[in-house]
Scaffold this motif. Structure first.
Motif, PDB file in Angstrom:
ATOM      1  N   LYS A 260      44.490 -23.801  15.349  1.00  0.00           N
ATOM      2  CA  LYS A 260      45.128 -22.588  15.845  1.00  0.00           C
ATOM      3  C   LYS A 260      44.803 -21.474  14.857  1.00  0.00           C
ATOM      4  N   PRO A 261      43.738 -20.683  15.161  1.00  0.00           N
ATOM      5  CA  PRO A 261      43.293 -19.685  14.202  1.00  0.00           C
ATOM      6  C   PRO A 261      44.059 -18.360  14.300  1.00  0.00           C
ATOM      7  N   LYS A 262      44.320 -17.767  13.154  1.00  0.00           N
ATOM      8  CA  LYS A 262      44.927 -16.443  13.071  1.00  0.00           C
ATOM      9  C   LYS A 262      43.948 -15.529  12.338  1.00  0.00           C
ATOM     10  N   ASP A 263      43.583 -14.425  12.968  1.00  0.00           N
ATOM     11  CA  ASP A 263      42.627 -13.479  12.386  1.00  0.00           C
ATOM     12  C   ASP A 263      43.289 -12.738  11.230  1.00  0.00           C
ATOM     13  N   THR A 264      42.770 -12.939  10.029  1.00  0.00           N
ATOM     14  CA  THR A 264      43.319 -12.286   8.831  1.00  0.00           C
ATOM     15  C   THR A 264      42.288 -11.390   8.153  1.00  0.00           C
ATOM     16  N   SER A 265      41.214 -11.086   8.874  1.00  0.00           N
ATOM     17  CA  SER A 265      40.078 -10.382   8.257  1.00  0.00           C
ATOM     18  C   SER A 265      40.423  -8.977   7.778  1.00  0.00           C
ATOM     19  N   ALA A 266      41.469  -8.371   8.364  1.00  0.00           N
ATOM     20  CA  ALA A 266      41.790  -6.980   8.016  1.00  0.00           C
ATOM     21  C   ALA A 266      42.453  -6.846   6.652  1.00  0.00           C
ATOM     22  N   ASN A 267      43.134  -7.899   6.190  1.00  0.00           N
ATOM     23  CA  ASN A 267      43.903  -7.726   4.946  1.00  0.00           C
ATOM     24  C   ASN A 267      43.890  -8.921   4.004  1.00  0.00           C
ATOM     25  N   LYS A 268      42.986  -9.869   4.235  1.00  0.00           N
ATOM     26  CA  LYS A 268      42.888 -11.033   3.358  1.00  0.00           C
ATOM     27  C   LYS A 268      41.427 -11.253   2.962  1.00  0.00           C
ATOM     28  N   PRO A 269      41.183 -11.965   1.871  1.00  0.00           N
ATOM     29  CA  PRO A 269      39.794 -12.251   1.473  1.00  0.00           C
ATOM     30  C   PRO A 269      39.202 -13.425   2.242  1.00  0.00           C
ATOM     31  N   ASP A 277      47.414 -29.961  12.803  1.00  0.00           N
ATOM     32  CA  ASP A 277      48.167 -31.148  12.365  1.00  0.00           C
ATOM     33  C   ASP A 277      48.944 -30.895  11.078  1.00  0.00           C
ATOM     34  N   GLY A 278      49.519 -29.702  10.953  1.00  0.00           N
ATOM     35  CA  GLY A 278      50.319 -29.379   9.780  1.00  0.00           C
ATOM     36  C   GLY A 278      49.535 -28.912   8.571  1.00  0.00           C
ATOM     37  N   ASP A 279      48.208 -29.003   8.622  1.00  0.00           N
ATOM     38  CA  ASP A 279      47.364 -28.547   7.518  1.00  0.00           C
ATOM     39  C   ASP A 279      46.824 -27.141   7.806  1.00  0.00           C
ATOM     40  N   VAL A 280      46.501 -26.428   6.740  1.00  0.00           N
ATOM     41  CA  VAL A 280      45.971 -25.072   6.862  1.00  0.00           C
ATOM     42  C   VAL A 280      44.640 -24.985   6.113  1.00  0.00           C
ATOM     43  N   ILE A 281      43.652 -24.373   6.738  1.00  0.00           N
ATOM     44  CA  ILE A 281      42.401 -24.069   6.033  1.00  0.00           C
ATOM     45  C   ILE A 281      42.156 -22.572   6.109  1.00  0.00           C
ATOM     46  N   LYS A 309      41.143 -22.412  -3.983  1.00  0.00           N
ATOM     47  CA  LYS A 309      41.630 -23.201  -2.846  1.00  0.00           C
ATOM     48  C   LYS A 309      40.625 -24.286  -2.450  1.00  0.00           C
ATOM     49  N   LYS A 310      39.884 -24.769  -3.410  1.00  0.00           N
ATOM     50  CA  LYS A 310      38.848 -25.759  -3.116  1.00  0.00           C
ATOM     51  C   LYS A 310      39.423 -26.950  -2.355  1.00  0.00           C
ATOM     52  N   GLY A 311      38.743 -27.303  -1.265  1.00  0.00           N
ATOM     53  CA  GLY A 311      39.221 -28.374  -0.410  1.00  0.00           C
ATOM     54  C   GLY A 311      40.027 -27.859   0.769  1.00  0.00           C
ATOM     55  N   GLN A 312      40.482 -26.603   0.664  1.00  0.00           N
ATOM     56  CA  GLN A 312      41.273 -26.006   1.746  1.00  0.00           C
ATOM     57  C   GLN A 312      40.517 -24.881   2.450  1.00  0.00           C
ATOM     58  N   THR A 313      39.285 -24.678   2.103  1.00  0.00           N
ATOM     59  CA  THR A 313      38.538 -23.567   2.702  1.00  0.00           C
ATOM     60  C   THR A 313      37.391 -24.084   3.554  1.00  0.00           C
TER      61      THR A 313
END
Length: 363
Positions: A260-269, A277-281, A309-313
């Motif tokens: 379930k993607p959320k577009d964060t390009s405007a204010n995040k790196p 499944d409860g995890d976030v990348i 955030k190695k492993g989470q990206t």
């Protein structure tokens, strides 16, 4: 032109590295007569070059100092190939045994990389000529009749490099040389060159990192001949269109994979925060018109994110995005998506391309 080309072929049989009377005659024919005859075809060849024909350019050489085995004359777009050591062009080479003239679509043996023009090793030069053949095949559906050998009989290292840099070759044997045949093949070669120039203009040859580095050079060194001689670069609107295409493809891939993607390009790196499944990348998306992405550009913040955030990206690279100009703005299509989930940035080589150099507060 028939008489000129045949006479140069005949003089090839009397080759000497010294400035003999025969080599003086050959030099005059190559540098003066043949170039004038090519310029006389400017209207026809410029039309074949399309938008790259406005700065039609001709030059030639029979050797600097010692006379060369392979004298040449070429035509090109001055912007796309300001000198023989830069870019692609159509070039006439003469077989060392006098058997004919070779009309080739060739390139320099140097290429922009890491901020400079570097001499390509043989394997990289082979990749560059293969890239040119792919572009022509894609544009025309065939390489015919430019499928002849690029062995012109050279024995010395520099002339051999000219051979190796010839991507597409049509040989006209001595007995077959006539004005109509030569002019017809020159037009075909110009049309092939136009396809290559168009691909270069859209950044298809350079890696995304090299494209970004050219932009940096244009800003920090606006008088640099390196940046001005490449003939590459997308407009701001084209860059945005490419980025949006890559983002759309990346989002579609994430959804297909159950995220379930959320577009964060405007204010995040990073461009997407994707949950599954409860995890976030944290997903970085890089889109490019380049046909390959062996190097990409990242900001300091992006590099820091992938390390902390190695492993989470994840890194999603979309190459080969095609651009078409439209009255309503650039249109995009195509693209090959490469997802790298759990990407380890330290498995790649991270090199600085620019520095922020700030004056100290007490300076």
């Amino acid at each position: 032109m028939r008489q000129t080309l045949r006479r140069i072929c005949e003089l090839q049989l009397q080759y000497s590295s010294k400035n003999t009377p025969e080599m003086q005659e050959r030099g005059n024919l190559v540098r003066q007569v043949l170039t004038a005859e090519l310029r006389a075809l400017r209207s026809t060849l410029s039309d074949a070059l399309g938008p790259f024909g406005a700065d039609f350019h001709v030059d030639a050489s029979d050797g600097i100092g010692n006379k060369t085995e392979l004298p040449w004359a070429r035509f090109c777009s001055k912007e796309m190939s300001p000198k023989p050591t830069h870019g692609f062009y159509v070039v006439l080479h003469f077989s060392t045994d006098g058997s004919g003239v070779n009309i080739a679509v060739g390139c320099s043996s140097s290429k922009f990389h890491n901020g400079y023009s570097i001499i390509l090793p043989p394997e990289e030069l082979a990749k560059r000529t293969e890239w040119a053949r792919r572009i022509v095949q894609e544009d025309r559906g065939t390489l015919e009749p430019f499928t002849d050998s690029n062995d012109f009989g050279a024995r010395l290292p520099l002339p051999k490099s000219f051979q190796n840099a010839s991507a597409l070759v049509k040989k006209i044997t001595y007995d077959e040389i006539n004005d109509a045949k030569v002019a017809g093949h020159l037009v075909q070669a110009a049309e092939m060159l136009r396809a290559i120039y168009s691909a270069q203009r859209l950044g298809r040859e350079l890696s995304p990192a090299d494209q970004t580095e050219l932009d940096i050079i244009n800003i920090t060194r606006p008088t640099s001949t390196i940046s001005k001689s490449q003939g590459f670069g997308l407009t701001a609107k084209e860059r945005i269109a490419v980025e949006r295409r890559a983002m759309a493809m990346a989002e579609a891939w994430l959804l297909e994979e159950g995220y379930k993607p959320k577009d964060t390009s405007a204010n995040k790196p990073y461009d997407f925060e994707a949950k599954k499944d409860g995890d976030v990348i944290f997903v970085e998306v890089k889109g490019t018109t380049s046909d390959a992405a062996d190097a990409i550009a990242m900001t300091h913040g992006e590099v820091a994110l992938h390390r902390s955030k190695k492993g989470q990206t994840a890194l999603i690279i979309v190459t080969g995005i095609r651009l078409e100009k439209d009255r309503n703005g650039p249109r995009t299509s195509g693209g090959k998506l490469e997802p790298l989930v759990g990407w380890d940035i330290d498995e790649w080589s991270v090199q600085p391309t620019a520095f922020r150099v700030a004056r100290n507060a007490n300076a």
